[in-house]
Design a protein around this motif. Sequence first.
Motif, PDB file in Angstrom:
ATOM      1  N   HIS A  15     -44.242 154.418 -69.330  1.00 28.50           N
ATOM      2  CA  HIS A  15     -43.312 155.556 -69.499  1.00 28.50           C
ATOM      3  C   HIS A  15     -41.725 155.084 -69.425  1.00 28.50           C
ATOM      4  CE1 HIS A  15     -42.394 159.907 -69.702  1.00 28.50           C
ATOM      5  NE2 HIS A  15     -41.604 159.616 -68.762  1.00 28.50           N
ATOM      6  N   ASN A  16     -40.994 155.247 -70.460  1.00 25.79           N
ATOM      7  CA  ASN A  16     -39.665 154.862 -70.208  1.00 25.79           C
ATOM      8  C   ASN A  16     -38.947 155.857 -71.107  1.00 25.79           C
ATOM      9  OD1 ASN A  16     -37.679 152.678 -72.096  1.00 25.79           O
ATOM     10  ND2 ASN A  16     -38.124 152.341 -69.727  1.00 25.79           N
ATOM     11  N   ARG A  17     -37.815 156.454 -70.548  1.00 24.38           N
ATOM     12  CA  ARG A  17     -36.871 157.045 -71.092  1.00 24.38           C
ATOM     13  C   ARG A  17     -37.311 158.230 -71.804  1.00 24.38           C
ATOM     14  NH1 ARG A  17     -31.706 154.304 -70.934  1.00 24.38           N
ATOM     15  NH2 ARG A  17     -31.969 152.117 -70.603  1.00 24.38           N
ATOM     16  N   GLY A  18     -38.377 158.859 -71.144  1.00 20.89           N
ATOM     17  CA  GLY A  18     -38.772 160.079 -71.486  1.00 20.89           C
ATOM     18  C   GLY A  18     -39.909 159.891 -72.616  1.00 20.89           C
ATOM     19  N   TYR A  19     -40.321 158.686 -72.972  1.00 23.74           N
ATOM     20  CA  TYR A  19     -41.496 158.535 -73.747  1.00 23.74           C
ATOM     21  C   TYR A  19     -42.629 157.857 -73.201  1.00 23.74           C
ATOM     22  CZ  TYR A  19     -37.937 160.116 -77.375  1.00 23.74           C
ATOM     23  OH  TYR A  19     -36.947 161.013 -78.006  1.00 23.74           O
ATOM     24  N   ASP A  20     -43.741 157.778 -73.969  1.00 27.93           N
ATOM     25  CA  ASP A  20     -44.768 157.121 -73.473  1.00 27.93           C
ATOM     26  C   ASP A  20     -45.081 155.858 -74.714  1.00 27.93           C
ATOM     27  OD1 ASP A  20     -46.501 159.845 -72.189  1.00 27.93           O
ATOM     28  OD2 ASP A  20     -45.462 158.275 -70.995  1.00 27.93           O
ATOM     29  N   TYR A  21     -45.382 154.678 -74.278  1.00 27.91           N
ATOM     30  CA  TYR A  21     -45.635 153.767 -75.077  1.00 27.91           C
ATOM     31  C   TYR A  21     -46.957 153.303 -74.826  1.00 27.91           C
ATOM     32  CZ  TYR A  21     -40.682 154.113 -76.188  1.00 27.91           C
ATOM     33  OH  TYR A  21     -39.352 154.526 -76.373  1.00 27.91           O
ATOM     34  N   TRP A  22     -47.808 152.627 -75.677  1.00 26.65           N
ATOM     35  CA  TRP A  22     -49.077 152.185 -75.850  1.00 26.65           C
ATOM     36  C   TRP A  22     -49.345 150.848 -76.210  1.00 26.65           C
ATOM     37  CZ3 TRP A  22     -52.643 155.256 -72.929  1.00 26.65           C
ATOM     38  CH2 TRP A  22     -52.006 156.755 -72.725  1.00 26.65           C
ATOM     39  N   GLY A  23     -50.210 149.993 -75.725  1.00 24.49           N
ATOM     40  CA  GLY A  23     -50.545 148.859 -76.255  1.00 24.49           C
ATOM     41  C   GLY A  23     -51.749 149.133 -77.364  1.00 24.49           C
ATOM     42  N   GLN A  24     -52.049 148.076 -77.894  1.00 28.86           N
ATOM     43  CA  GLN A  24     -53.089 148.358 -78.890  1.00 28.86           C
ATOM     44  C   GLN A  24     -54.626 148.312 -78.472  1.00 28.86           C
ATOM     45  OE1 GLN A  24     -52.236 145.352 -77.796  1.00 28.86           O
ATOM     46  NE2 GLN A  24     -54.136 143.824 -77.952  1.00 28.86           N
ATOM     47  N   GLY A  25     -54.642 147.801 -77.178  1.00 22.06           N
ATOM     48  CA  GLY A  25     -56.313 148.248 -76.520  1.00 22.06           C
ATOM     49  C   GLY A  25     -57.001 146.903 -76.672  1.00 22.06           C
ATOM     50  N   THR A  26     -57.735 146.867 -75.688  1.00 22.50           N
ATOM     51  CA  THR A  26     -58.619 145.652 -75.638  1.00 22.50           C
ATOM     52  C   THR A  26     -59.834 146.094 -75.099  1.00 22.50           C
ATOM     53  OG1 THR A  26     -58.800 143.638 -74.639  1.00 22.50           O
ATOM     54  CG2 THR A  26     -57.959 145.228 -72.991  1.00 22.50           C
ATOM     55  N   LEU A  27     -60.989 145.664 -75.831  1.00 20.21           N
ATOM     56  CA  LEU A  27     -62.294 146.047 -75.694  1.00 20.21           C
ATOM     57  C   LEU A  27     -63.035 145.399 -74.436  1.00 20.21           C
ATOM     58  CD1 LEU A  27     -64.648 147.694 -76.744  1.00 20.21           C
ATOM     59  CD2 LEU A  27     -65.279 145.794 -78.200  1.00 20.21           C
ATOM     60  N   VAL A  28     -63.638 146.141 -73.705  1.00 18.70           N
ATOM     61  CA  VAL A  28     -64.363 145.892 -72.375  1.00 18.70           C
ATOM     62  C   VAL A  28     -65.909 146.483 -73.053  1.00 18.70           C
ATOM     63  CG1 VAL A  28     -64.883 146.212 -70.006  1.00 18.70           C
ATOM     64  CG2 VAL A  28     -62.613 145.727 -71.031  1.00 18.70           C
ATOM     65  N   THR A  29     -66.783 145.540 -72.629  1.00 21.22           N
ATOM     66  CA  THR A  29     -68.236 145.828 -72.857  1.00 21.22           C
ATOM     67  C   THR A  29     -68.851 145.327 -71.585  1.00 21.22           C
ATOM     68  OG1 THR A  29     -68.073 145.592 -75.265  1.00 21.22           O
ATOM     69  CG2 THR A  29     -70.341 145.580 -74.388  1.00 21.22           C
ATOM     70  N   VAL A  30     -69.855 146.158 -70.841  1.00 19.45           N
ATOM     71  CA  VAL A  30     -70.244 145.869 -69.772  1.00 19.45           C
ATOM     72  C   VAL A  30     -71.820 146.064 -70.385  1.00 19.45           C
ATOM     73  CG1 VAL A  30     -70.805 146.549 -67.484  1.00 19.45           C
ATOM     74  CG2 VAL A  30     -68.437 146.768 -68.283  1.00 19.45           C
ATOM     75  N   SER A  31     -72.570 144.895 -70.020  1.00 18.27           N
ATOM     76  CA  SER A  31     -73.921 145.144 -70.662  1.00 18.27           C
ATOM     77  C   SER A  31     -74.921 145.284 -68.995  1.00 18.27           C
ATOM     78  CB  SER A  31     -74.575 143.627 -71.029  1.00 18.27           C
ATOM     79  OG  SER A  31     -74.244 142.549 -69.989  1.00 18.27           O
ATOM     80  N   SER A  32     -76.097 146.024 -69.414  1.00 19.64           N
ATOM     81  CA  SER A  32     -76.839 146.286 -68.288  1.00 19.64           C
ATOM     82  C   SER A  32     -77.918 145.246 -68.001  1.00 19.64           C
ATOM     83  CB  SER A  32     -77.522 147.604 -68.408  1.00 19.64           C
ATOM     84  OG  SER A  32     -78.409 147.478 -69.788  1.00 19.64           O
TER      85      SER A  32
END
Length: 112
Positions: free
Chosen positions: A95-112
């Motif tokens: 959150h910077n100067r009144g705006y929210d910025y987002w990254g591109q995302g990274t996938l997390v997969t948890v196997s049982s």
Amino acid sequence: VQLQASGGGLVQARGSLRLSCAVSGASVTHVGWSRQAPGKERESVARMVGVSDITYADSVKGRFTISRDIGKRTVSLQMNSLKPEDTAIYYCSVHNRGYDYWGQGTLVTVSS
């Protein structure tokens, strides 16, 4: 402002992963991690504001830890005791100067 997340992958239940997010063009004073599982809405996982204001979603308390390096402008999420229900795309945000910025995302997969 740009955010680049990394560190996702496939891990077995009860395992650990550490996500990192490199931020350019903004300070890392007010940062967070969110996630979005398939078919679900995005939810906040951890948030850090200022020096000591840190909040976690109830579902990850005691297992996840958010941290940052102000000099390197990086934000991290240490995830321990992972569960299959933690499977999601994880996004870092700033959150910077009144705006929210987002990254591109990274996938997390948890196997049982």
